[in-house]
Design an enzyme around this catalytic site. Structure first.
Site, PDB file in Angstrom:
ATOM      1  N   ALA A  65       0.593  -1.309   0.287  1.00  0.00           N
ATOM      2  CA  ALA A  65       0.336  -0.196  -0.339  1.00  0.00           C
ATOM      3  C   ALA A  65       1.099   1.371   0.093  1.00  0.00           C
ATOM      4  O   ALA A  65       0.212   2.442   0.162  1.00  0.00           O
ATOM      5  CB  ALA A  65      -0.997   0.125   0.893  1.00  0.00           C
ATOM      6  N   SER A  66       1.891   0.818   0.045  1.00  0.00           N
ATOM      7  CA  SER A  66       3.054   2.900   0.727  1.00  0.00           C
ATOM      8  C   SER A  66       3.023   2.990  -0.480  1.00  0.00           C
ATOM      9  O   SER A  66       3.646   4.405  -0.758  1.00  0.00           O
ATOM     10  CB  SER A  66       3.863   2.279   0.610  1.00  0.00           C
ATOM     11  OG  SER A  66       4.746   1.337  -0.173  1.00  0.00           O
ATOM     12  N   ILE A  69      -0.196   1.473  -7.420  1.00  0.00           N
ATOM     13  CA  ILE A  69      -1.129   0.738  -7.761  1.00  0.00           C
ATOM     14  C   ILE A  69      -1.929   0.707  -6.262  1.00  0.00           C
ATOM     15  O   ILE A  69      -3.323   1.277  -5.513  1.00  0.00           O
ATOM     16  CB  ILE A  69      -1.477  -0.046  -8.163  1.00  0.00           C
ATOM     17  CG1 ILE A  69      -1.218   0.686 -10.106  1.00  0.00           C
ATOM     18  CG2 ILE A  69      -3.170  -0.794  -7.700  1.00  0.00           C
ATOM     19  CD1 ILE A  69      -0.874  -1.272 -10.151  1.00  0.00           C
ATOM     20  N   GLY A  70      -1.311   0.148  -5.333  1.00  0.00           N
ATOM     21  CA  GLY A  70      -1.900  -0.252  -3.748  1.00  0.00           C
ATOM     22  C   GLY A  70      -2.032   1.273  -3.629  1.00  0.00           C
ATOM     23  O   GLY A  70      -3.350   0.959  -2.295  1.00  0.00           O
ATOM     24  N   SER A 112      -2.093  -9.628 -13.994  1.00  0.00           N
ATOM     25  CA  SER A 112      -1.826  -8.391 -14.888  1.00  0.00           C
ATOM     26  C   SER A 112      -1.502  -8.829 -16.067  1.00  0.00           C
ATOM     27  O   SER A 112      -1.841 -10.038 -16.381  1.00  0.00           O
ATOM     28  CB  SER A 112       0.658  -8.397 -14.066  1.00  0.00           C
ATOM     29  OG  SER A 112       0.744  -8.247 -15.956  1.00  0.00           O
ATOM     30  N   TYR A 144       7.680 -14.262 -13.347  1.00  0.00           N
ATOM     31  CA  TYR A 144       6.397 -13.346 -12.752  1.00  0.00           C
ATOM     32  C   TYR A 144       4.891 -13.011 -13.762  1.00  0.00           C
ATOM     33  O   TYR A 144       4.268 -13.413 -13.330  1.00  0.00           O
ATOM     34  CB  TYR A 144       6.653 -12.029 -13.398  1.00  0.00           C
ATOM     35  CG  TYR A 144       6.299 -10.999 -13.269  1.00  0.00           C
ATOM     36  CD1 TYR A 144       6.348 -10.152 -11.948  1.00  0.00           C
ATOM     37  CD2 TYR A 144       5.242  -9.588 -14.456  1.00  0.00           C
ATOM     38  CE1 TYR A 144       5.100  -9.562 -11.931  1.00  0.00           C
ATOM     39  CE2 TYR A 144       4.013  -9.044 -13.947  1.00  0.00           C
ATOM     40  CZ  TYR A 144       4.332  -9.040 -13.191  1.00  0.00           C
ATOM     41  OH  TYR A 144       3.551  -7.508 -12.305  1.00  0.00           O
TER      42      TYR A 144
END
Length: 262
Positions: free
Chosen positions: A16-17, A20-21, A144, A157
């Site tokens: 979240a930092s 997108i978060g 993604s 990934y």
């Protein structure tokens, strides 16, 4: 722990930092959710919590945890199970690497697998009993467009993003009629810190292909509000490109050949 008698629903956002978060946290706070924000960067996380609490009058709690480590996953999963007002879980934390598997850093690849696969599963599994009992909730996982592309040089990934998308599609079938909804949001290139942390920046990438993180999150939350299906590709261009990726993978042939020679 939040006061149990607060009338506000709780949203938990991982990673979240930044990027997108961070936008998910901002949008959910503006919609009246108390927040439990998870990331490794404690200073940025606490600053964001203070900012959103002041701006929206909600409670925002910072939980510093590394979800690429078993201890971090376990701590956050316990917190999820103990939260009686959890209404939204956003599995956003993630990172990318570059390089062929035979030469890739083993620890970095293992961390990615834990973060993209194990953490997503364990936090989701921890959230489900309470959400099902309350007959409401949203679980959003940031996958993604790469989940449809078997790209050499990004094997784990792309594979873990495919896992996330398929996990959400199958889980949505299990939860049909329960009041709990699932979404895999599959963005393409997004203005965030992702490419900077990857070490490549956005050099050589077409700027027209990048979406603002705000656009990705707004489409995701609108799709959720409309009880849309389990997979969302934000942006018209990326919808077209994902269709091409799903149906015309033969165009990757020259790329496969180049990596086979490496």
């Amino acid at each position: 722990m939040f006061p149990p008698m607060s009338p506000r629903p709780v949203a938990l956002v991982t990673g979240a930092s930044a990027g997108i978060g961070r936008v998910y946290a901002q949008r959910l706070a503006a919609r009246g959710h108390d927040l439990l924000l998870v990331a490794r960067d404690g200073d940025r996380l606490r600053a964001l919590c203070a900012e959103l609490s002041a701006a929206h009058g909600v409670q925002a709690e910072a939980m510093v945890a590394d979800l690429s480590a078993d201890a971090g996953i376990a701590a956050v999963a316990t917190r999820v199970r103990d939260e009686p007002r959890l209404a939204v879980l956003v599995n956003n934390a993630g990172f990318g690497t570059r390089g062929v598997i035979g030469k890739a850093d083993r620890d970095g690849q293992a961390r990615m697998l834990r973060l993209h696969v194990q953490a997503v599963h364990e936090l989701t599994q921890a959230a489900l009993p309470g959400m099902r009992a309350r007959q409401r909730g949203w679980i959003i996982t940031v996958a993604s467009v790469a989940s449809w592309v078997p790209a050499p040089g990004n094997v784990n990934y792309n594979s873990t993003k495919a896992y996330q998308r398929m996990y959400c599609e199958a889980l949505a079938l299990e939860l049909a009629g329960s009041g709990v909804h699932v979404q895999a949001v599959c963005p393409g290139f997004t203005y965030s810190e992702f490419h900077d942390r990857l070490g490549t920046g956005r050099t050589g990438l077409p700027q027209w292909s990048f979406l603002p993180a705000e656009r990705v999150v707004d489409e995701s939350l609108a799709h959720a509000a409309a009880n849309g299906g389990p997979v969302l590709v934000p942006g018209k261009r990326w919808k077209v490109l994902s269709f091409v990726a799903r149906n015309f993978l033969w165009v990757l042939g020259p790329l496969r050949q180049r990596y086979r020679r490496d």
